[in-house]
Design a protein around this motif. Structure first.
Motif, PDB file in Angstrom:
ATOM      1  N   ALA A  83       0.906  -1.206   0.091  1.00  0.00           N
ATOM      2  CA  ALA A  83      -0.121   0.121  -0.158  1.00  0.00           C
ATOM      3  C   ALA A  83       0.774   1.247   0.061  1.00  0.00           C
ATOM      4  CB  ALA A  83      -0.998   0.227   1.130  1.00  0.00           C
ATOM      5  N   SER A  84       0.232   2.369  -0.247  1.00  0.00           N
ATOM      6  CA  SER A  84       1.216   3.561  -0.187  1.00  0.00           C
ATOM      7  C   SER A  84       0.527   4.761   0.413  1.00  0.00           C
ATOM      8  CB  SER A  84       1.371   3.983  -1.724  1.00  0.00           C
ATOM      9  OG  SER A  84       2.072   5.139  -1.756  1.00  0.00           O
ATOM     10  N   ILE A  85       1.285   5.537   1.269  1.00  0.00           N
ATOM     11  CA  ILE A  85       0.697   6.710   1.958  1.00  0.00           C
ATOM     12  C   ILE A  85       1.549   7.815   1.574  1.00  0.00           C
ATOM     13  CG2 ILE A  85      -0.591   5.772   4.025  1.00  0.00           C
ATOM     14  CD1 ILE A  85       2.295   6.501   5.162  1.00  0.00           C
ATOM     15  N   LYS A  86       1.275   9.133   1.908  1.00  0.00           N
ATOM     16  CA  LYS A  86       2.243  10.407   1.819  1.00  0.00           C
ATOM     17  C   LYS A  86       2.688  10.355   3.179  1.00  0.00           C
ATOM     18  CE  LYS A  86      -0.174  13.693  -1.167  1.00  0.00           C
ATOM     19  NZ  LYS A  86      -1.060  14.845  -1.058  1.00  0.00           N
ATOM     20  N   CYS A  87       4.052  10.453   2.955  1.00  0.00           N
ATOM     21  CA  CYS A  87       4.703  11.162   4.215  1.00  0.00           C
ATOM     22  C   CYS A  87       4.188  12.006   4.921  1.00  0.00           C
ATOM     23  CB  CYS A  87       6.293  11.289   4.042  1.00  0.00           C
ATOM     24  SG  CYS A  87       6.954  11.833   5.536  1.00  0.00           S
TER      25      CYS A  87
ATOM     26  N   THR B  47      11.606   6.864   3.104  1.00  0.00           N
ATOM     27  CA  THR B  47      13.188   6.675   2.302  1.00  0.00           C
ATOM     28  C   THR B  47      13.694   8.093   2.139  1.00  0.00           C
ATOM     29  OG1 THR B  47      11.859   6.319   0.351  1.00  0.00           O
ATOM     30  CG2 THR B  47      12.661   4.542   1.907  1.00  0.00           C
ATOM     31  N   TYR B  48      12.750   9.177   1.965  1.00  0.00           N
ATOM     32  CA  TYR B  48      13.206  10.357   1.450  1.00  0.00           C
ATOM     33  C   TYR B  48      13.848  11.292   2.716  1.00  0.00           C
ATOM     34  CZ  TYR B  48      11.104   9.163  -2.704  1.00  0.00           C
ATOM     35  OH  TYR B  48      10.634   8.616  -3.982  1.00  0.00           O
ATOM     36  N   CYS B  49      12.978  11.271   3.716  1.00  0.00           N
ATOM     37  CA  CYS B  49      13.146  12.128   5.007  1.00  0.00           C
ATOM     38  C   CYS B  49      13.792  11.570   6.084  1.00  0.00           C
ATOM     39  CB  CYS B  49      12.386  13.366   5.364  1.00  0.00           C
ATOM     40  SG  CYS B  49      10.688  12.532   6.107  1.00  0.00           S
TER      41      CYS B  49
ATOM     42  N   ALA C 259       6.394  12.844   0.604  1.00  0.00           N
ATOM     43  CA  ALA C 259       6.902  11.853  -0.378  1.00  0.00           C
ATOM     44  C   ALA C 259       5.884  10.539  -0.382  1.00  0.00           C
ATOM     45  CB  ALA C 259       8.252  11.390  -0.052  1.00  0.00           C
ATOM     46  N   PRO C 260       5.872   9.731  -1.473  1.00  0.00           N
ATOM     47  CA  PRO C 260       5.050   8.471  -1.203  1.00  0.00           C
ATOM     48  C   PRO C 260       5.926   7.468  -0.686  1.00  0.00           C
ATOM     49  CG  PRO C 260       5.785   8.701  -3.523  1.00  0.00           C
ATOM     50  CD  PRO C 260       6.077   9.974  -2.867  1.00  0.00           C
ATOM     51  N   VAL C 261       5.283   6.890   0.399  1.00  0.00           N
ATOM     52  CA  VAL C 261       5.841   5.754   1.316  1.00  0.00           C
ATOM     53  C   VAL C 261       5.239   4.556   0.938  1.00  0.00           C
ATOM     54  CG1 VAL C 261       6.671   5.071   3.350  1.00  0.00           C
ATOM     55  CG2 VAL C 261       6.301   7.465   2.897  1.00  0.00           C
ATOM     56  N   THR C 262       5.908   3.528   0.517  1.00  0.00           N
ATOM     57  CA  THR C 262       5.103   2.171   0.134  1.00  0.00           C
ATOM     58  C   THR C 262       5.468   1.396   1.067  1.00  0.00           C
ATOM     59  OG1 THR C 262       5.650   2.864  -2.219  1.00  0.00           O
ATOM     60  CG2 THR C 262       4.970   0.522  -1.619  1.00  0.00           C
TER      61      THR C 262
END
Ligand SMILES: [Zn+2]
Length: 250
Positions: A5-9, A28-30, A14-17
């Motif tokens: 599934a995916s959410i917004k951080c 994984t971005y911040c 950023a999309p977080v899967t």
């Protein structure tokens, strides 16, 4: 394998899967720690330690000097361990009849005193991301699901978060028995479930002296029965008077 599934951080968008079965992921971005609940994604927060180790021990000594504690507990208690920990708590912001209510519930199962009655920290909560310095504190893992509480709370949800509370766990030994206190290091409050009390100590001292006296008098009685009996009679009266004194004065 569960479903992806995916959410917004919640911090950087950023999309977080993530695997739908998992509850805790890292963006994984911040690098923010994000927890996933059926109601959405939320941050981890942490409250800073406002009470350091020296002050925690000082708080304990002052508490131990209190009038309900065993005599000289502040001097005689031997500190057996001081542990720095972060304890996880769910913070629910709810709309209850148009007013905002903040409710805290433990996210980790525990029998430690005080952790069911923590108060919202007065200091600013910090987002618990990779840059947050835990200062060597042990992180206690959440093992209670947020939904276990959310379904039973009043009002409608506004916001929810997982907050790590800074605590000191202090263990001490008194009369060969181990005790523990918890210090909420954000509010500076001390919690204790069980501690040596003054009256029980005094009663034990009276009982102990009476017991020793009886043994000694028993020995005397084997040599001279009348003398032994007289001494025992005196001891019975003495123990009775001492117990009465303890009950009234201590
Ligand atoms: Zn992010």
């Amino acid at each position: 394998m569960g479903n992806l599934a995916s959410i917004k951080c919640p911090k950087c968008a950023a999309p977080v899967t993530f695997d739908a079965d998992s509850k805790f992921v890292k963006c994984t971005y911040c690098d923010s720690q994000v927890f996933i609940d059926k109601s959405g994604a939320g941050f981890y927060y942490a409250a800073p330690f406002m009470v350091d180790e020296t002050n925690a021990v000082g708080m304990f000594r002052r508490w131990a000097a209190g009038s309900t504690k065993a005599k000289d507990l502040d001097r005689l208690a031997q500190i057996a361990g001081v542990q720095k920990k972060y304890f996880p708590v769910y913070m629910f912001k709810r709309d209850v009849n148009g007013k905002e209510a903040v409710i805290l519930q433990p996210a980790g199962s525990t029998t430690l005193p005080g952790l069911h009655s923590l108060k919202v920290p007065a200091t600013d909560l910090k987002v618990f991301d990779a840059s947050f310095d835990v200062g060597g504190a042990e992180m206690i893992k959440p093992d209670i699901e947020m939904a276990a509480y959310a379904d039973k709370l009043p009002g409608t949800p506004k916001e929810q978060a997982l907050v790590f509370f800074p605590i000191w766990k202090l263990e001490y030994v008194f009369n060969q028995k181990r005790y523990e206190v918890i210090i909420d290091a954000s509010a500076g409050e001390l919690f204790s479930a069980d501690f040596p009390t003054r009256s029980s100590m005094a009663y034990m001292a009276v009982a102990g002296l009476g017991f020793v006296a009886f043994i000694a008098e028993g020995l005397v009685a084997t040599m001279s029965l009348p003398v032994g009996l007289v001494l025992m009679g005196v001891t019975v009266v003495g123990v009775f008077m001492a117990a009465l004194h303890v009950a009234r004065r201590m």
